[in-house]
Each structure stands twice: as structure tokens, then as C-alpha cells.
Design a protein around this motif. Structure first.
Motif, short mmCIF file in Angstrom:
data_model
loop_
_atom_site.label_atom_id
_atom_site.label_comp_id
_atom_site.label_asym_id
_atom_site.label_seq_id
_atom_site.Cartn_x
_atom_site.Cartn_y
_atom_site.Cartn_z
N THR A 258 -2.37 21.48 6.09
CA THR A 258 -1.16 21.33 5.27
C THR A 258 -0.22 20.26 5.81
N ILE A 259 -0.07 20.15 7.13
CA ILE A 259 0.92 19.24 7.70
C ILE A 259 0.70 17.79 7.27
N PRO A 260 -0.53 17.24 7.33
CA PRO A 260 -0.70 15.85 6.87
C PRO A 260 -0.31 15.66 5.40
N GLN A 261 -0.60 16.65 4.56
CA GLN A 261 -0.20 16.55 3.16
C GLN A 261 1.32 16.56 3.02
N ALA A 262 1.98 17.43 3.79
CA ALA A 262 3.44 17.48 3.72
C ALA A 262 4.06 16.16 4.17
N ARG A 263 3.53 15.57 5.23
CA ARG A 263 4.06 14.28 5.69
C ARG A 263 3.78 13.19 4.66
N PHE A 264 2.64 13.26 4.00
CA PHE A 264 2.32 12.28 2.96
C PHE A 264 3.31 12.40 1.80
N VAL A 265 3.66 13.64 1.45
CA VAL A 265 4.67 13.84 0.40
C VAL A 265 6.00 13.22 0.82
N ASP A 266 6.39 13.41 2.08
CA ASP A 266 7.64 12.82 2.56
C ASP A 266 7.61 11.29 2.43
N LYS A 267 6.47 10.69 2.79
CA LYS A 267 6.34 9.24 2.68
C LYS A 267 6.44 8.79 1.23
N MET A 268 5.82 9.56 0.33
CA MET A 268 5.88 9.20 -1.09
C MET A 268 7.31 9.28 -1.60
N ILE A 269 8.04 10.31 -1.19
CA ILE A 269 9.43 10.45 -1.63
C ILE A 269 10.28 9.31 -1.08
N GLU A 270 10.08 8.95 0.18
CA GLU A 270 10.82 7.83 0.77
C GLU A 270 10.53 6.53 0.04
N ARG A 271 9.26 6.32 -0.31
CA ARG A 271 8.90 5.09 -1.02
C ARG A 271 9.53 5.04 -2.40
N ASP A 272 9.53 6.19 -3.10
CA ASP A 272 10.15 6.23 -4.43
C ASP A 272 11.65 6.00 -4.34
N ASN A 273 12.29 6.61 -3.34
CA ASN A 273 13.73 6.41 -3.17
C ASN A 273 14.05 4.95 -2.86
N ALA A 274 13.22 4.32 -2.00
CA ALA A 274 13.44 2.91 -1.68
C ALA A 274 13.27 2.03 -2.91
N ARG A 275 12.27 2.35 -3.74
CA ARG A 275 12.06 1.57 -4.95
C ARG A 275 13.21 1.73 -5.92
N MET A 276 13.75 2.95 -6.03
CA MET A 276 14.87 3.18 -6.93
C MET A 276 16.13 2.46 -6.43
N ARG A 277 16.35 2.47 -5.10
CA ARG A 277 17.51 1.75 -4.56
C ARG A 277 17.40 0.25 -4.78
N ALA A 278 16.14 -0.23 -4.78
CA ALA A 278 15.92 -1.67 -5.01
C ALA A 278 15.93 -2.02 -6.49
N GLY A 279 16.02 -0.99 -7.34
CA GLY A 279 16.06 -1.25 -8.79
C GLY A 279 14.69 -1.49 -9.39
N GLY A 280 13.60 -0.96 -8.70
CA GLY A 280 12.24 -1.16 -9.16
C GLY A 280 11.81 -0.10 -10.04
#
Length: 337
Positions: A315-337
Motif C-alpha cells: 500500500t505505501i508505494p501506491q499512497a506515495r504515488f497518489v501524493d506525487k500525482m496530487i502534487e503534479r496536478d496542483n503544480a499544473r493548476m498553479r501554472a494555469g495548465g
């Protein structure tokens, strides 16, 4: 055995002593700040004060961590390490590790992978049914809403019990499966026992069906939220170009919606993976059921601890992968992508 736990305990105490390092740094920086303030250097005083405050919070944070870790160590060593021997008896864990791990991958992971694929497809079908437009789609929408409400309200263990025991007991598989298998295999030359053996559906597939129906309701809502997050103007533009409703969903809306819901979907799949342990309620010998058998024979719960460790490791690798996906989406939204 007691010597091993005592060594671990003293190592933990020695590691806790490392907290003196940031604490001493904070004290030194506080003295520098006081000296700078006495000398009238306000800027240097503020810099040293901020550094001292930072090291103070570092000490506090790691101190809280160490307190919890030492509390757990004390819990394990209570009653002459009886607690540790009950949950972490290393010889038994080493002896039964492979047996439990093999059952974990052959049963739990198999159920999880198959059910995950089915849930992805079925959840999308239900989500599209719930969003069917117009009066003609009203009965389909009502059925989709009813399905989601029922299966989100039912505990997964109840659904597993009803389907795992109910459908085979009803006799429906014996009524339907011979006709389906008969298209591919000549059953006329077989005895009744051979026909039943060939047409019998293993219980594990009823478990997959139950988990698919349960998590399909949750995933359908995730799909629906993603689809409804797409601006209505894109649907209007697609329809104005002559695309049908289903073509608009397929080529325009769903591809964009899926990008937005990957993280929530992965969270649901983590829950699905953990709920594979519930299949033991219908008698499937999964990793948890296997560990219960070992625990009953050995009067020790260390085999169950092995199952817990396996689920956490997966479970832990999946949870960390979810965190990375959320960070990437937040970064894209902040950049207006």
C-alpha cells in the motif's frame, strides 16, 4: 529472544539522544541572538532568533516522534516481552513467511488486479448511465442512482456474504453454466459429477463480482465528478460539430475527466486492495485466512502480523504515488495548465 529486544530498545534510546544536537544548536543561536541584540545589530539578532526557533521546532517534532516510538517499544516489551512474542515472534514469522506470502499473491493480489480492471470499466458505464440526458435517459439515470445508493450503503462484507453464498445456493449457476459450457465442450458423454466439476464457478469469482459491484458504485461517483468538472462549453462545442452524446463523452469529455480523477481512483483502489482480506468470510483461503489457521495451530498471532506487513508494503508505494500525482496536478493548476 529477550536479548534481541533489549538491544533494539537500547538502540532506540541511543538514537533518541541525537535530539540533543538541534537542541544545542538552538541554545547556541539564542546566545548569538542575545549578543547581537546587546550590540545593537537588529538584523543579525533576528536571523539568529529565526534559526534558533527553527531548531527548536525540529527538536520538538523529532521529540514527539521519539516519544511515540519509545512508547511502542515499551508496549512490545511489556510483561516480560510477552506482547512482542505474541505479535512479533521472529522464528514463527520466518518459518511461515513464504506460506503466507504465496497465498497473498495467488489470492489477494489476483482478486485485486482482476477486480480493479472490472471496476474501471463498470464504474465508467454506471457514471455515463447516470449522466444520460433527456427524458429518454431518465429511467437509466434512476437505475444508476439506485445502484449507487444501494451498493454504497451496503458494507462490502455483507455484499461478499450475500453473493458468495447466496448465488451458488440459489442454483442459478447450475442452471445457466451447462448451456454456456456446452457450446464449447460436449457434456453428453460425461457423468453428472464430471459435468458439475466442469461447470462449477469457483468461489473466488463470486468474490471478484461482489467487490466489483461494491467499488463500482464508488468509482462511478468519482468518474461522475470528473466528467461534471469539464466545462459545459466543451460539450456544446462538440455537439455543434455534429458529434453524438456518446461520441462527445468518448473523444472530448472522458479523456479530460480521467486526468483529473487519477488520484481519487488510486485511493479507491487502495481500499479495494485492503478489502480483499474480507473474502475469508466465504471460506476463500487467502493470506489472512491462512494466517488465522497458523495462529490457531501455534497459539500466536505473528503470522497475522506478516499479513499486515505485506498489505502495508504493497500500500505505501501506491499512497506515495497518489501524493506525487496530487502534487503534479496542483503544480499544473498553479501554472494555469
Amino acid at each position: 529472544m529477550n536479548g534481541v529486544w533489549q538491544v533494539i530498545f537500547w538502540i532506540a534510546i541511543a538514537a533518541t539522544a541525537l535530539l540533543f544536537i538541534p537542541a544545542l544548536r538552538a541554545m547556541g543561536e539564542s546566545r548569538k541572538a542575545a549578543a547581537a541584540l546587546a550590540a545593537g545589530d537588529i538584523v543579525e539578532a533576528r536571523i539568529q532568533t529565526a534559526a534558533a526557533r527553527e531548531n527548536g521546532w525540529v527538536t520538538f517534532g523529532w521529540g514527539a516522534f521519539a516519544l511515540i516510538a519509545l512508547g511502542f517499544a515499551v508496549f512490545v516489551m511489556m510483561n516480560d516481552v510477552a506482547v512482542g512474542k505474541t505479535f512479533f515472534y521472529l522464528p514463527l514469522m520466518q518459518q511461515k513467511w513464504w506460506l503466507v506470502t504465496k497465498q497473498f499473491f495467488l489470492t489477494n493480489i489476483f482478486i485485486f488486479v482482476v477486480a480493479e480492471v472490472l471496476v474501471l470499466v463498470w464504474g465508467l458505464v454506471v457514471a455515463l448511465a447516470r449522466l444520460m440526458p433527456g427524458k429518454a435517459g431518465q429511467p437509466i439515470r434512476a437505475l444508476a442512482i439506485l445502484y449507487c445508493d444501494i451498493f454504497r450503503g451496503l458494507p462490502a462484507v455483507v455484499t461478499l456474504y450475500l453473493i458468495g453464498f447466496g448465488i451458488p445456493t440459489s442454483g442459478l449457476p447450475e442452471m445457466i453454466m451447462p448451456h454456456i459450457v456446452g457450446w464449447f465442450v460436449d457434456l453428453s458423454s460425461m457423468t453428472v459429477a464430471e459435468q458439475r466439476s466442469l461447470t462449477r464457478i469457483p468461489v473466488i469469482w463470486w468474490c471478484i463480482l461482489a467487490l466489483t459491484l461494491t467499488y463500482g458504485a464508488y468509482v462511478a461517483e468519482v468518474y461522475r465528478s470528473g466528467i461534471e468538472s469539464i466545462h459545459w462549453s466543451q460539450v456544446s462545442a462538440a455537439r455543434s460539430l455534429g458529434l453524438s452524446y456518446m461520441q462527445t463523452m468518448r473523444y472530448v469529455v472522458v479523456p479530460q475527466a480521467v486526468r483529473r480523477i487519477i488520484a481519487p481512483l488510486l485511493n479507491d483502489f487502495i481500499g479495494l486492495q485492503k478489502d480483499t482480506a474480507l473474502v475469508q468470510v466465504v471460506g476463500v483461503i487467502d493470506a489472512f485466512n491462512q494466517s488465522r489457521i497458523i495462529a490457531a495451530n501455534a497459539f500466536n498471532l505473528s503470522a497475522v502480523t506478516v499479513v499486515a506487513i505485506l498489505f502495508v508494503i504493497i500500500t505505501i508505494p501506491q499512497a506515495r504515488f497518489v501524493d506525487k500525482m496530487i502534487e503534479r496536478d496542483n503544480a499544473r493548476m498553479r501554472a494555469g495548465g
